[in-house]
Design a protein around this motif. Structure first.
Motif, mmCIF file in Angstrom:
data_model
loop_
_atom_site.group_PDB
_atom_site.id
_atom_site.type_symbol
_atom_site.label_atom_id
_atom_site.label_comp_id
_atom_site.label_asym_id
_atom_site.label_seq_id
_atom_site.Cartn_x
_atom_site.Cartn_y
_atom_site.Cartn_z
ATOM 1 N N TYR A 27 -25.368 -49.201 -98.748
ATOM 2 C CA TYR A 27 -25.941 -49.317 -100.083
ATOM 3 C C TYR A 27 -27.441 -49.509 -99.896
ATOM 4 C CZ TYR A 27 -21.054 -50.296 -101.065
ATOM 5 O OH TYR A 27 -19.681 -50.224 -101.134
ATOM 6 N N LYS A 28 -28.244 -48.641 -100.533
ATOM 7 C CA LYS A 28 -29.679 -48.676 -100.307
ATOM 8 C C LYS A 28 -30.429 -48.210 -101.540
ATOM 9 C CE LYS A 28 -30.303 -44.009 -98.531
ATOM 10 N NZ LYS A 28 -31.253 -43.698 -99.595
ATOM 11 N N TYR A 31 -35.461 -45.005 -102.794
ATOM 12 C CA TYR A 31 -36.870 -44.868 -102.441
ATOM 13 C C TYR A 31 -37.197 -45.394 -101.047
ATOM 14 C CZ TYR A 31 -36.499 -44.637 -107.473
ATOM 15 O OH TYR A 31 -36.088 -44.322 -108.751
ATOM 16 N N CYS A 32 -36.196 -45.843 -100.306
ATOM 17 C CA CYS A 32 -36.438 -46.511 -99.031
ATOM 18 C C CYS A 32 -36.262 -45.546 -97.852
ATOM 19 C CB CYS A 32 -35.484 -47.698 -98.886
ATOM 20 S SG CYS A 32 -35.834 -48.679 -97.419
ATOM 21 N N GLY A 33 -37.364 -45.231 -97.191
ATOM 22 C CA GLY A 33 -37.315 -44.336 -96.036
ATOM 23 C C GLY A 33 -36.739 -44.995 -94.800
ATOM 24 N N CYS A 34 -37.003 -46.293 -94.604
ATOM 25 C CA CYS A 34 -36.496 -46.950 -93.399
ATOM 26 C C CYS A 34 -34.971 -47.073 -93.435
ATOM 27 C CB CYS A 34 -37.163 -48.300 -93.178
ATOM 28 S SG CYS A 34 -36.806 -49.566 -94.409
ATOM 29 N N HIS A 74 -31.168 -52.943 -96.942
ATOM 30 C CA HIS A 74 -29.910 -52.229 -97.172
ATOM 31 C C HIS A 74 -28.729 -53.069 -96.695
ATOM 32 C CE1 HIS A 74 -31.320 -50.967 -93.147
ATOM 33 N NE2 HIS A 74 -30.047 -51.109 -92.823
ATOM 34 N N THR A 75 -27.569 -52.772 -97.259
ATOM 35 C CA THR A 75 -26.333 -53.487 -96.961
ATOM 36 C C THR A 75 -25.271 -52.454 -96.619
ATOM 37 O OG1 THR A 75 -26.950 -55.203 -98.550
ATOM 38 C CG2 THR A 75 -24.630 -55.122 -97.875
ATOM 39 N N THR A 76 -24.563 -52.684 -95.523
ATOM 40 C CA THR A 76 -23.550 -51.737 -95.049
ATOM 41 C C THR A 76 -22.219 -52.443 -94.878
ATOM 42 O OG1 THR A 76 -25.224 -50.440 -93.897
ATOM 43 C CG2 THR A 76 -22.954 -50.159 -93.151
ATOM 44 N N PHE A 83 -22.883 -55.680 -92.855
ATOM 45 C CA PHE A 83 -24.017 -55.567 -91.942
ATOM 46 C C PHE A 83 -25.280 -55.397 -92.782
ATOM 47 C CE2 PHE A 83 -20.252 -54.178 -89.732
ATOM 48 C CZ PHE A 83 -20.304 -54.945 -88.580
ATOM 49 N N GLU A 84 -26.150 -56.389 -92.706
ATOM 50 C CA GLU A 84 -27.347 -56.427 -93.540
ATOM 51 C C GLU A 84 -28.584 -56.125 -92.707
ATOM 52 O OE1 GLU A 84 -29.688 -57.291 -97.045
ATOM 53 O OE2 GLU A 84 -27.621 -56.705 -96.703
ATOM 54 N N GLY A 85 -29.300 -55.082 -93.092
ATOM 55 C CA GLY A 85 -30.582 -54.805 -92.474
ATOM 56 C C GLY A 85 -30.525 -53.947 -91.228
#
Length: 144
Positions: A27-28, A31-34, A74-76, A83-85
């Motif tokens: 989940y992101k 607009y976030c490229g990283c 982001h959160t996965t 898994f955060e970040g």
């Protein structure tokens, strides 16, 4: 001739032992490229990833129990763990292999040099934090 089936079975076992497959959803922000770079890092390391864009990530963080001090961009979710970040894929693989009684892992903030946050040769030291559902934390791994 009896060695051919044994050789085939050995080759198949070797192939499956060396491959890794786990599916996750990230989940992101759109607009976030990283975040996109981190998903690519995970895919390059054998994970099957799906990305889902959300303009407001706060409800996602709350849904998965991410405390503000552990938050990143982001959160996965993989195999029921969070898994955060910008966690290295190797740490995610180690964590999944151990199946600890934790809710997941986090790399708070966005440390330079972590997967997805590469910028030249800049590298910040950072910890990968294990966290439980009741808020307990521990250092899972450190990266210098």
């Amino acid at each position: 001739m009896k060695t051919l089936p044994k050789l085939a079975a050995f080759s198949l076992a070797l192939l499956s032992a060396s491959s890794f497959a786990a599916a996750g959803i990230t989940y992101k922000s759109p607009y976030c490229g990283c975040c996109k770079e981190w998903v690519k890092h995970m895919e390059d390391n054998g994970f099957e990833m799906t990305a889902e864009d959300h303009v407001n990530m706060n409800p996602i963080k709350q849904k998965f129990g991410i405390k503000p001090q552990l938050a990143s961009c982001h959160t996965t979710v993989i195999d029921g763990y969070v898994f955060e970040g910008h966690i290295p894929a190797s740490d995610v693989k180690d964590f999944l292999a151990q199946k600890p009684k934790l809710a997941g892992l986090a790399v708070p903030g966005m440390p330079m040099g972590s997967p997805g946050m590469e910028y030249g040769d800049q590298k910040d030291a950072y910890d990968v934090i294990g966290f439980s559902k009741n808020g307990m934390t521990m250092v899972f791994n450190s990266h210098n």
